[in-house]
Design an enzyme around this catalytic site. Structure first.
Site, PDB file in Angstrom:
ATOM      1  CE1 TYR A   1       7.697   2.289  13.643  1.00  0.00           C
ATOM      2  CE2 TYR A   1       8.363   0.025  13.978  1.00  0.00           C
ATOM      3  CZ  TYR A   1       7.638   0.961  13.288  1.00  0.00           C
ATOM      4  OH  TYR A   1       6.845   0.569  12.245  1.00  0.00           O
TER       5      TYR A   1
ATOM      6  CG  ASP B   1       6.433  -2.997  11.471  1.00  0.00           C
ATOM      7  OD1 ASP B   1       6.010  -4.164  11.399  1.00  0.00           O
ATOM      8  OD2 ASP B   1       5.989  -2.164  12.279  1.00  0.00           O
TER       9      ASP B   1
ATOM     10  CE  LYS C   1      10.166   8.294  -0.975  1.00  0.00           C
ATOM     11  NZ  LYS C   1       9.525   7.868  -2.228  1.00  0.00           N
TER      12      LYS C   1
ATOM     13  CG  ASP D   1       8.443   4.940  -3.737  1.00  0.00           C
ATOM     14  OD1 ASP D   1       9.611   4.607  -3.450  1.00  0.00           O
ATOM     15  OD2 ASP D   1       8.191   5.940  -4.430  1.00  0.00           O
TER      16      ASP D   1
ATOM     17  CG  ASP E   1       3.203  -7.516   8.817  1.00  0.00           C
ATOM     18  OD1 ASP E   1       3.992  -8.389   9.231  1.00  0.00           O
ATOM     19  OD2 ASP E   1       2.369  -6.946   9.542  1.00  0.00           O
TER      20      ASP E   1
END
Ligand code: NAD
Length: 361
Positions: A142, A249, A193, A225, A253
């Site tokens: 970001y 993020d 990852k 994943d 959620d």
């Protein structure tokens, strides 16, 4: 007896309704323990725009910097949606995070036994879930450079974002996560990852290095994943999760829906000297001003404030237990009520919890 200065930035919409309930619970804790809380209100978000023209007046920022912790409500709403990006209410919150160096975002996801059926997952899967996602908040995709768009001669375009972390940025959030794990069940899952991303390989190396300083914490490395799958398949396997900004993020959620309602989810943002505590939900314009909002997320944020900024774990335990007892007694706000169940409003739910906290001493 200690004196704590708490900045209270209630913000807009239901932020104005739920934050006073969280403040009231802290007042009860103060009364019962002899600790003295000094609450100082400040403007933020749309309310600040209306009063001063900007989403975070310098006086609010100074108030935050000079406090022991910040109790935050929520900011934003349709009234300010047409303002340009840089003067929107949300900018106020982003500025506080930046100025106070709040690089670690803590989002617990807990499935309360009496609300299991409000979860979209089966009881057998979700029952007993009690985890904490620690998300890096100020780096990664970001914020990384280079970022931007370019147009080619043939009219086609290319857009770029960069996931970049320094070992220092990784280390500070990973240490924060180990500290959190030490206050919980001492299990930490670091999510990356590393099979594809070089950034994740550095992340994993730093976690392995920092882990030597925390021999009491059991560490595992989980690919993002796999983690996304495991969260809906076996959420009880997790205690504390630490991960970079974008993965965090998404995963926080995903973990949030395990708990059933937005009105139940607290959060903390830590890093510099002063921590910020806020419910995960927004200003809920659809119910704002009606006294219907669930104050539990805000009250549980106050419990996190006690635990993480004031190091008053036993008081935080009492507040959390009081919430549990009120739910056990069958009291519900509209967002967590099953069909036909009688409901209470914001104020009454706050009263019930404050009374239970009082009884806990
Ligand atoms: P929201 O979280 O405000 O509401 C989503 C839904 O959940 C609504 O139906 C709402 O009624 C319900 N809900 C949320 N909190 C509740 C509570 N405590 N009790 C009962 N029901 C509750 O999200 P949104 O509608 O996407 O956003 C509304 C505004 O809030 C927007 O302006 C958005 O930018 C802002 N927002 C602010 C923050 C923040 O300040 N950190 C976070 C998210 C959204």
């Amino acid at each position: 007896m200690p004196t704590y200065k708490i900045a209270v930035l209630a913000g807009d919409g239901i932020g104005q309704e739920v934050t006073p309930e969280a403040q009231r619970v802290l007042e009860v804790v103060g009364k019962a323990t002899g600790a003295s809380f000094e609450f100082e209100p400040g403007l933020a978000g749309g309310a600040a725009i209306d009063a001063t023209g900007g989403p975070l007046p310098e006086s609010s920022l100074r108030l935050c910097e000079q406090s022991d912790a910040i109790l935050f409500g929520a900011v934003g709403g349709p009234r300010w949606d047409t303002l340009p990006q840089e003067s929107r209410p949300e900018r106020g919150l982003l500025r506080i995070r930046k100025e106070l160096d709040l690089f670690a975002n803590l989002r617990p996801a807990k499935c309360f036994p009496m609300l299991v059926d409000a979860s979209p997952l089966k009881r057998s899967v979700v029952e007993g879930t009690d985890l904490m996602v620690v998300r890096e908040l100020t780096g990664g995709l970001y914020f990384g450079e280079p970022r931007g768009r370019e147009e080619f001669a043939d009219g086609s375009e290319r857009a770029v974002n960069t996931m970049a972390y320094t070992s220092r940025e990784i280390e500070r959030v990973v240490r924060a996560a180990f500290d959190v794990a030490m206050k919980r069940k001492r299990r930490l899952a670091s999510v990356d990852k590393a099979n594809v991303l070089v950034v994740s390989q550095l992340w994993r190396e730093v976690v392995t290095r920092v882990a030597r300083d925390y021999p009491q914490v059991a560490v595992e490395h989980v690919l993002v994943d796999n983690c996304a799958m495991a969260l809906v398949n076996r959420p009880t396997q997790f205690d504390t999760i630490v991960t970079e900004n974008t993965f965090g993020d998404i995963l926080s959620d995903e973990a949030a829906i395990l708990a059933g309602s937005m009105g139940m989810l607290p959060s903390a943002s830590l890093g510099g000297r002063v921590g910020l505590y806020e419910p995960v939900h927004g200003t809920a314009p659809d119910i704002a001003g009606k006294g219907l909002a669930n104050p539990i997320a805000a009250i549980l944020s106050a419990a996190m404030l006690l635990r993480y900024s004031l190091d008053r774990g036993p008081d935080a335990d009492r507040v959390e237990a009081a919430v549990l007892r009120v739910l056990e007694q069958g009291h519900r706000t509209g967002d967590i009520a099953a069909g036909g169940q009688k409901t209470v409003g914001t104020r009454e739910m706050g009263d019930l919890i404050a009374r239970e906290v009082e009884r806990a001493y």
